[in-house]
Design an enzyme around this catalytic site. Structure first.
Site, PDB file in Angstrom:
ATOM      1  N   ASP A 122       0.883  -1.380  -0.069  1.00 22.23           N
ATOM      2  CA  ASP A 122       0.062  -0.063   0.008  1.00 22.23           C
ATOM      3  C   ASP A 122       0.850   1.279  -0.090  1.00 22.23           C
ATOM      4  O   ASP A 122       2.080   1.229   0.331  1.00 22.23           O
ATOM      5  CB  ASP A 122      -0.655  -0.034   1.297  1.00 22.23           C
ATOM      6  CG  ASP A 122      -1.902   1.041   1.319  1.00 22.23           C
ATOM      7  OD1 ASP A 122      -2.670   0.883   0.318  1.00 22.23           O
ATOM      8  OD2 ASP A 122      -1.828   1.758   2.255  1.00 22.23           O
TER       9      ASP A 122
ATOM     10  N   GLU B 163       1.545   0.195  -4.727  1.00 20.38           N
ATOM     11  CA  GLU B 163       0.755   1.109  -5.401  1.00 20.38           C
ATOM     12  C   GLU B 163       1.404   2.538  -5.166  1.00 20.38           C
ATOM     13  O   GLU B 163       1.835   3.174  -4.189  1.00 20.38           O
ATOM     14  CB  GLU B 163      -0.353   1.253  -4.245  1.00 20.38           C
ATOM     15  CG  GLU B 163      -1.384   2.188  -4.572  1.00 20.38           C
ATOM     16  CD  GLU B 163      -2.256   2.816  -3.412  1.00 20.38           C
ATOM     17  OE1 GLU B 163      -3.237   2.986  -3.638  1.00 20.38           O
ATOM     18  OE2 GLU B 163      -1.624   2.955  -2.170  1.00 20.38           O
TER      19      GLU B 163
END
Ligand code: CA
Length: 614
Positions: free
Chosen positions: A329, A358
């Site tokens: 993330d 990400e």
């Protein structure tokens, strides 16, 4: 109180009482013998544990160094595990004033055969992204769990809906039958937060599955179910921040465990500052040190103990749960020296593993910086093999909605691909039209299923690793109307009592079955087509709203024609002669119909036609 106890209590000096030493936890809670890296750093937590003396008596497993930090309730033990170490239980003893105050049975486990050689997800896979709270609730007994703050409330779009690991395991054949090969589940670790705990991105214990999703053992069972079906498992991890209710936030090891500010300070979310040659120090600093949210303290990965904690946590889960991949993330929000070391240390233990970060930026050059082996001017190497193709996501959301012009419409897809020279490895980009953080594709296309099908056909035939968001195959819609919850609707039929069951052909509407069948046909076809998984890619400049590209290898050639017009087009293919001259006919992959005249191909309005050439 017993009189004798009372006397002892009264005689006992207060200072001694306050010096009571206890042992609460050790992270990682277990480890393995046989890693290349023979060092292991243990975080030890317990009241006044820094005042204890520690001993370990186990062949090949020894304390190299003991580090104290600002808070006496923590110790960090640097252990060595040498070749003499065998799998077994090592006893770690903690003594204070010659009394044993803590005893930890530390398990050194044997690694599974072939563990180091595991193959990560790749362009031969298709990822299916699931939000566990929203997929299926197979175990209502864990909807509310004592000690977990937020209760279940399915009426609240941003509340917990009760979905769990057993719900995914119970529907794993549905997932397999659809034709995807890899499952990425958004974070499953404990999120004991008062609000929004369902999304999982505020981790409060890095070693424990949230009990409302199930147990660590339930996660292993799901992994087994996935692996037994020849599929792969990707774990979502969060290094940039933890939850404000993380157990350590109540008693930090040291003030610099998190990036502290005099008052709450939010990141500027400008990931571009990490690659911008002109970025001011203030902007760069705020980007990496600012907090993602009030409930998401920013972890300081420059602290070597934080760094080791997070890296070892990844290795622990890979080995423990048999992972085939990691999704990281908010990747650029962490200190990039640390994430590079993370990637490198994982690659040393698992050379064929894959991890996708990400890196949410709109330009190929910005995203490319973060992929392993990028030719960056500052010589930064992220050691992150895979990145999400956010520029393509942007293009896909616009391409089929716009009128055609020099630089709008279908040309957007062509444009993004033409910049693949930026990437160290374009085939290791994860390609998607939607995910859990954005408005669902069907909403951006005003419920036009033709456009959704075009997007899925493109995602599944272009270069890279396709990702499909759960429910797309049954036309699940939703956007950021009023909080993120609407992008993450419950899968129909996942809850006892659901009147609509999209898990079965009988329960689905005709429109849903049509979409499901379209996806299933494409996905199962892709599974068998090496040419689409890893063949070369070549395209022709879009003209008149028609975009044509080829996937090819020594054995096969596939032609894809996207008609972005509102009318049927007869495509004259002479322009594509460099590919077509050796072929006479083809097969329409979606309909199965023969394409007898490949010199003129009729493509319906707003349709992707995929032709296997013969
Ligand atoms: Ca449940």
């Amino acid at each position: 109180m017993h009189r004798l106890t009372l006397i002892i209590f009264l005689l006992c000096p207060l200072t001694l009482l306050s010096q009571e030493v206890t042992l609460t936890r050790i992270d990682p809670p277990s480890w393995w013998v046989g890693f290349k890296n023979t060092e292991l750093q243990l975080l030890v937590y317990g009241k006044n544990i820094a005042n204890s003396r520690i001993s370990v008596d186990y062949p090949g497993f020894a304390i190299k160094k003991i580090s104290k930090v600002a808070n006496p309730n923590y110790l960090f033990l640097d252990m060595t595990i040498n070749a003499a170490a065998r799998p077994g239980i090592a006893t770690i003893l903690f003594r204070a004033k010659d009394k044993v105050v803590g005893k930890y049975l530390y398990e050194l486990r044997a690694r599974k055969k072939g563990s180091a050689e595991r193959k990560g997800f790749s362009s031969s896979d298709v990822i299916y992204l699931i939000m566990p709270d929203r997929f299926s609730n197979e175990d209502p007994s864990n909807d509310d769990v004592a000690g977990m703050t937020e209760p279940m409330n399915r009426a609240n779009p941003d509340g917990r809906h009760g979905g769990d690991l057993k719900g995914i395991t119970g529907h794993i054949d549905y997932v397999k039958d659809l034709g995807v090969t890899t499952v990425w589940i958004t974070p499953l670790l404990e999120n004991n937060q008062a609000k929004y705990s369902y999304h999982g991105y505020s981790i409060t214990d890095y070693y424990k599955i949230d009990p409302r999703f199930g147990t660590n053992d339930d996660y292993l069972k799901l992994g087994d179910a996935i692996h037994q079906r020849g599929m792969k498992l990707v774990m979502d991890m969060v290094f940039n921040h933890c939850g404000s209710e993380n157990w350590w936030m109540k008693d930090l090891p040291s003030p610099d465990w998190v990036n502290e500010w005099p008052e709450f300070t939010r990141t500027n979310y400008r990931a571009g500052t990490s690659t911008d040659p002109y970025a001011s120090a203030a902007d760069s600093n705020l980007f990496v040190r600012g907090w993602f949210d009030t409930t998401m303290p920013d972890l300081n990965q420059h602290n070597p103990f934080v760094k080791n904690y997070l890296i070892q946590n990844s290795i622990w889960w890979i080995e423990y749960a048999g992972l085939d991949g990691i999704r990281q993330d908010t990747h650029p929000y962490s200190f990039k020296e640390m994430t590079a070391e993370w990637g490198k240390r994982i690659a040393e233990e698992y050379p064929a593993f894959n991890m996708v970060g990400e890196c949410w930026m709109g330009y190929p050059a910005s995203v490319a910086y973060w992929q392993k082996d990028a030719l960056n001017k500052d010589h930064y190497n992220s050691w992150l093999p895979s990145v999400f193709d956010f520029p393509m996501y942007d293009a896909l959301n616009k391409a089929f909605n716009e009128t055609e012009s020099w630089n709008t419409g279908i040309l957007r897809l062509y444009d993004v691909l033409s910049q693949d020279f930026s990437y160290a490895n374009p085939s290791n980009l994860v390609v998607f039209a939607e995910n859990h953080d954005v408005t669902r594709y069907l909403d951006t296309q005003k419920d036009d299923v033709r456009k959704l099908k075009m997007a899925m056909a493109f995602v599944l035939t272009t270069r890279g690793i396709p990702e499909i968001y759960y429910g797309t195959e049954v036309l699940l819609a939703g956007g950021a109307y009023d909080g993120d919850g609407f992008k993450r609707r419950d899968f129909p039929g996942g809850w006892a009592g659901d009147t609509h069951d999209a898990f079965t052909p009988k329960g689905r509407t005709d429109k849903e079955n049509d979409m499901y069948n379209y996806m299933q046909t494409l996905l199962h076809w892709r599974k068998t087509k090496e040419v689409v998984q890893s063949g070369k890619f070549r395209h022709f400049i879009p003209r008149d709203g028609i975009y044509t590209y080829f996937r090819y290898n020594a054995k096969e050639t596939v032609m894809v024609i996207l008609n972005n017009n509102e009318e049927v087009k007869t495509v004259e293919t002479k322009r594509y002669d460099e590919f077509l001259k050796k072929f006479k006919s083809g097969t329409d992959v979606i309909t199965g119909a023969a394409v007898t005249d490949i010199s003129h191909i009729v493509v319906p309005a707003k349709t992707a036609m995929i032709v296997e050439l013969k």
